[in-house]
Scaffold this motif. Structure first.
Motif, PDB file in Angstrom:
ATOM      1  N   GLY A  75      92.799   0.271  -8.703  1.00  0.00           N
ATOM      2  CA  GLY A  75      91.752   0.128  -7.689  1.00  0.00           C
ATOM      3  C   GLY A  75      90.630  -0.727  -8.254  1.00  0.00           C
ATOM      4  N   ILE A  76      90.108  -1.638  -7.443  1.00  0.00           N
ATOM      5  CA  ILE A  76      89.046  -2.541  -7.902  1.00  0.00           C
ATOM      6  C   ILE A  76      87.917  -2.568  -6.880  1.00  0.00           C
ATOM      7  CG2 ILE A  76      88.447  -4.887  -8.623  1.00  0.00           C
ATOM      8  CD1 ILE A  76      91.371  -5.374  -9.264  1.00  0.00           C
ATOM      9  N   GLY A  77      86.714  -2.380  -7.359  1.00  0.00           N
ATOM     10  CA  GLY A  77      85.523  -2.510  -6.520  1.00  0.00           C
ATOM     11  C   GLY A  77      84.898  -3.876  -6.711  1.00  0.00           C
ATOM     12  N   LEU A  78      84.673  -4.594  -5.617  1.00  0.00           N
ATOM     13  CA  LEU A  78      84.047  -5.916  -5.664  1.00  0.00           C
ATOM     14  C   LEU A  78      82.681  -5.888  -4.974  1.00  0.00           C
ATOM     15  CD1 LEU A  78      87.009  -8.352  -4.836  1.00  0.00           C
ATOM     16  CD2 LEU A  78      86.162  -7.659  -7.074  1.00  0.00           C
ATOM     17  N   PRO A  79      81.735  -6.702  -5.449  1.00  0.00           N
ATOM     18  CA  PRO A  79      80.364  -6.672  -4.914  1.00  0.00           C
ATOM     19  C   PRO A  79      80.171  -7.553  -3.693  1.00  0.00           C
ATOM     20  CG  PRO A  79      80.458  -8.133  -6.785  1.00  0.00           C
ATOM     21  CD  PRO A  79      81.844  -7.566  -6.632  1.00  0.00           C
ATOM     22  N   PRO A 115     100.718  -1.834  -7.886  1.00  0.00           N
ATOM     23  CA  PRO A 115      99.942  -1.996  -6.645  1.00  0.00           C
ATOM     24  C   PRO A 115      98.446  -2.108  -6.940  1.00  0.00           C
ATOM     25  CG  PRO A 115     101.561  -0.242  -6.411  1.00  0.00           C
ATOM     26  CD  PRO A 115     101.567  -0.637  -7.855  1.00  0.00           C
ATOM     27  N   ILE A 116      97.800  -3.093  -6.316  1.00  0.00           N
ATOM     28  CA  ILE A 116      96.368  -3.326  -6.509  1.00  0.00           C
ATOM     29  C   ILE A 116      95.666  -3.179  -5.166  1.00  0.00           C
ATOM     30  CG2 ILE A 116      94.596  -4.989  -7.201  1.00  0.00           C
ATOM     31  CD1 ILE A 116      96.667  -6.305  -9.032  1.00  0.00           C
ATOM     32  N   PHE A 117      94.592  -2.376  -5.153  1.00  0.00           N
ATOM     33  CA  PHE A 117      93.829  -2.138  -3.933  1.00  0.00           C
ATOM     34  C   PHE A 117      92.368  -2.520  -4.173  1.00  0.00           C
ATOM     35  CE2 PHE A 117      97.254   1.079  -3.989  1.00  0.00           C
ATOM     36  CZ  PHE A 117      97.944   0.689  -2.844  1.00  0.00           C
ATOM     37  N   LEU A 118      91.798  -3.279  -3.245  1.00  0.00           N
ATOM     38  CA  LEU A 118      90.408  -3.723  -3.349  1.00  0.00           C
ATOM     39  C   LEU A 118      89.542  -3.047  -2.290  1.00  0.00           C
ATOM     40  CD1 LEU A 118      90.786  -7.605  -3.776  1.00  0.00           C
ATOM     41  CD2 LEU A 118      90.891  -5.834  -5.533  1.00  0.00           C
ATOM     42  N   GLN A 119      88.277  -2.829  -2.661  1.00  0.00           N
ATOM     43  CA  GLN A 119      87.322  -2.243  -1.732  1.00  0.00           C
ATOM     44  C   GLN A 119      85.922  -2.629  -2.188  1.00  0.00           C
ATOM     45  OE1 GLN A 119      85.829  -1.214   1.118  1.00  0.00           O
ATOM     46  NE2 GLN A 119      87.586   0.141   1.444  1.00  0.00           N
ATOM     47  N   ASN A 120      84.986  -2.615  -1.270  1.00  0.00           N
ATOM     48  CA  ASN A 120      83.581  -2.866  -1.601  1.00  0.00           C
ATOM     49  C   ASN A 120      83.077  -1.837  -2.601  1.00  0.00           C
ATOM     50  OD1 ASN A 120      80.630  -1.807  -0.688  1.00  0.00           O
ATOM     51  ND2 ASN A 120      80.705  -4.035  -0.753  1.00  0.00           N
ATOM     52  N   ASP A 121      82.314  -2.288  -3.595  1.00  0.00           N
ATOM     53  CA  ASP A 121      81.889  -1.401  -4.673  1.00  0.00           C
ATOM     54  C   ASP A 121      80.978  -0.262  -4.219  1.00  0.00           C
ATOM     55  OD1 ASP A 121      79.774  -3.126  -4.148  1.00  0.00           O
ATOM     56  OD2 ASP A 121      79.428  -3.670  -6.243  1.00  0.00           O
ATOM     57  N   ALA A 122      80.090  -0.524  -3.266  1.00  0.00           N
ATOM     58  CA  ALA A 122      79.192   0.535  -2.789  1.00  0.00           C
ATOM     59  C   ALA A 122      79.966   1.598  -1.998  1.00  0.00           C
ATOM     60  CB  ALA A 122      78.075  -0.043  -1.941  1.00  0.00           C
ATOM     61  N   ASN A 123      80.992   1.169  -1.267  1.00  0.00           N
ATOM     62  CA  ASN A 123      81.859   2.140  -0.586  1.00  0.00           C
ATOM     63  C   ASN A 123      82.541   3.047  -1.593  1.00  0.00           C
ATOM     64  OD1 ASN A 123      81.425   1.354   2.092  1.00  0.00           O
ATOM     65  ND2 ASN A 123      83.050  -0.166   2.065  1.00  0.00           N
ATOM     66  N   LEU A 124      82.989   2.465  -2.707  1.00  0.00           N
ATOM     67  CA  LEU A 124      83.688   3.248  -3.736  1.00  0.00           C
ATOM     68  C   LEU A 124      82.730   4.196  -4.451  1.00  0.00           C
ATOM     69  CD1 LEU A 124      86.088   0.555  -5.205  1.00  0.00           C
ATOM     70  CD2 LEU A 124      86.579   2.323  -3.511  1.00  0.00           C
ATOM     71  N   PHE A 125      81.518   3.744  -4.682  1.00  0.00           N
ATOM     72  CA  PHE A 125      80.489   4.628  -5.242  1.00  0.00           C
ATOM     73  C   PHE A 125      80.297   5.848  -4.340  1.00  0.00           C
ATOM     74  CE2 PHE A 125      76.002   5.693  -4.425  1.00  0.00           C
ATOM     75  CZ  PHE A 125      75.722   6.404  -5.591  1.00  0.00           C
ATOM     76  N   THR A 126      80.178   5.602  -3.048  1.00  0.00           N
ATOM     77  CA  THR A 126      79.958   6.686  -2.085  1.00  0.00           C
ATOM     78  C   THR A 126      81.161   7.630  -2.038  1.00  0.00           C
ATOM     79  OG1 THR A 126      78.662   5.117  -0.773  1.00  0.00           O
ATOM     80  CG2 THR A 126      79.265   7.190   0.289  1.00  0.00           C
ATOM     81  N   LEU A 127      82.362   7.072  -2.028  1.00  0.00           N
ATOM     82  CA  LEU A 127      83.577   7.888  -2.012  1.00  0.00           C
ATOM     83  C   LEU A 127      83.660   8.782  -3.245  1.00  0.00           C
ATOM     84  CD1 LEU A 127      86.388   8.570  -0.790  1.00  0.00           C
ATOM     85  CD2 LEU A 127      87.296   6.659  -2.139  1.00  0.00           C
ATOM     86  N   ALA A 128      83.387   8.226  -4.412  1.00  0.00           N
ATOM     87  CA  ALA A 128      83.466   9.007  -5.646  1.00  0.00           C
ATOM     88  C   ALA A 128      82.489  10.169  -5.638  1.00  0.00           C
ATOM     89  CB  ALA A 128      83.198   8.105  -6.850  1.00  0.00           C
ATOM     90  N   GLU A 129      81.255   9.908  -5.211  1.00  0.00           N
ATOM     91  CA  GLU A 129      80.256  10.978  -5.208  1.00  0.00           C
ATOM     92  C   GLU A 129      80.567  12.034  -4.160  1.00  0.00           C
ATOM     93  OE1 GLU A 129      77.854  11.793  -7.171  1.00  0.00           O
ATOM     94  OE2 GLU A 129      78.070  10.089  -8.527  1.00  0.00           O
ATOM     95  N   ALA A 130      81.099  11.622  -3.015  1.00  0.00           N
ATOM     96  CA  ALA A 130      81.468  12.593  -1.977  1.00  0.00           C
ATOM     97  C   ALA A 130      82.663  13.418  -2.410  1.00  0.00           C
ATOM     98  CB  ALA A 130      81.771  11.860  -0.667  1.00  0.00           C
ATOM     99  N   TRP A 131      83.625  12.795  -3.083  1.00  0.00           N
ATOM    100  CA  TRP A 131      84.882  13.447  -3.485  1.00  0.00           C
ATOM    101  C   TRP A 131      84.702  14.331  -4.710  1.00  0.00           C
ATOM    102  CZ3 TRP A 131      88.331  13.311  -7.680  1.00  0.00           C
ATOM    103  CH2 TRP A 131      89.654  13.710  -7.438  1.00  0.00           C
ATOM    104  N   GLY A 132      84.025  13.796  -5.732  1.00  0.00           N
ATOM    105  CA  GLY A 132      83.983  14.524  -6.998  1.00  0.00           C
ATOM    106  C   GLY A 132      82.614  14.672  -7.625  1.00  0.00           C
TER     107      GLY A 132
END
Length: 315
Positions: A75-79, A115-132
């Protein structure tokens, strides 16, 4: 049952960080095996970026003593904003990534296929904090689980980013450009922004914006020591900050807002912030969202990249 490993990368304006971890969905925890942060590509060259990221991936795997075959996904977060179909970054402040096919270039460079998955970095920050992260704290306090929460994440770093996780899912918008909150206009006659607009929030609330006025660390230190001029500068910052948050709250009505990025470590910026926000929201103050500093630290986005890759693979 054998552990499943995921590799995550977080690409920021000033750094690239990578890690390998085992994820446990039962208790929403991560066990990190190896992790490394490097400075981002100063040359501004896309091929240099791909070479550096490839080397980083190999180094992380070597340190974790894992073969590529053990990794389920990357998984990769891009700005920046990513096209939902092509996953190519359409806009963002790391200009050398715009219009580039990161997935194809990285697959061509690596000596293995994962498999490589891309997502916006701020979305991933939010997902991580909500999940864990803070989402677990909120679930315990309010009895509202992760998949029932509406979570707004705000990153205050080189730029200003935003993410929204609603009922366990990242909200991307129709064209992948949702939650570009750094480009909400705070001043219609303000400074020109690279996005083509004027007076964007990023020009007032980012670490870059503060550093244009004075060294942000020195400014905050002086303010803590009651320096009058520094306190005036931070008071203007706070007024803009509260106005910014009131707009976002009225738009998205989240259960809570979680903050990340370098400025989120500065307590002085958050003193009495909820009380100030309560005076600005449309609903009565009892419906004001909780405000949290991230619990997973500077690596929240990195962990979010792994969580996102796992969720996509599982689905």
């Amino acid at each position: 049952m054998s552990e499943k490993y995921y590799l995550g990368l977080d690409v920021g304006g000033t750094k690239v960080e990578g890690a390998v971890a085992a994820l446990n969905s039962f208790d929403q925890t991560l066990k990190v095996l190896s992790q490394k942060k490097i400075h981002s590509i100063t040359s501004g060259n896309f091929l240099d970026f791909i070479d550096t990221v490839s080397d980083l991936i190999h180094e992380i795997l070597l340190k974790a003593e894992l073969s590529p075959e053990k990794i389920q996904a990357i998984g990769i977060g891009l700005p920046g904003s990513l096209d939902p179909q092509t996953k190519i970054m359409m806009n963002g402040n790391t200009r050398y990534l715009i219009g580039k096919d990161v997935i194809t270039a990285l697959n061509n460079k690596l000596s293995f296929q994962i498999p490589i998955f891309l997502q916006n970095d701020a979305n991933l920050f939010t997902l991580a904090e909500a999940w864990g992260g803070v989402g677990k704290t909120y679930a315990l306090e309010k009895k509202i689980p992760f998949n029932k929460q509406v979570v707004l994440g705000i990153t205050l770093g080189t730029g200003v980013g935003g993410g929204l996780v609603s009922l366990g899912e990242i909200y991307n918008g129709a064209h992948g450009a949702s939650l570009e909150v750094g480009h909400i206009t705070l001043n219609t006659v303000g400074e020109n922004c690279y996005c083509g607009q004027r007076g964007c929030a990023e020009l007032y609330l980012s670490g870059t914006a503060l550093n244009k006025i004075a060294d942000s660390k020195q400014l905050i230190l002086k303010a803590k020591n009651k320096d009058e001029e520094s306190l005036k500068i931070l008071e203007i910052y706070r007024q803009n900050f509260v106005h910014f948050l009131s707009i976002l709250n009225n738009l998205f009505n989240p259960h809570y807002i979680v903050f990340g990025g370098g400025l989120s470590n500065q307590d002085i910026l958050f003193l009495n912030l909820k009380q100030d926000l309560e005076k600005k929201i449309f609903l009565s103050r009892e419906f004001c969202p909780e405000l949290y500093i991230n619990q997973l630290g500077d690596s929240s986005g990195l962990f979010g990249a792994m969580i996102y890759a796992k969720e996509l693979l599982d689905s």
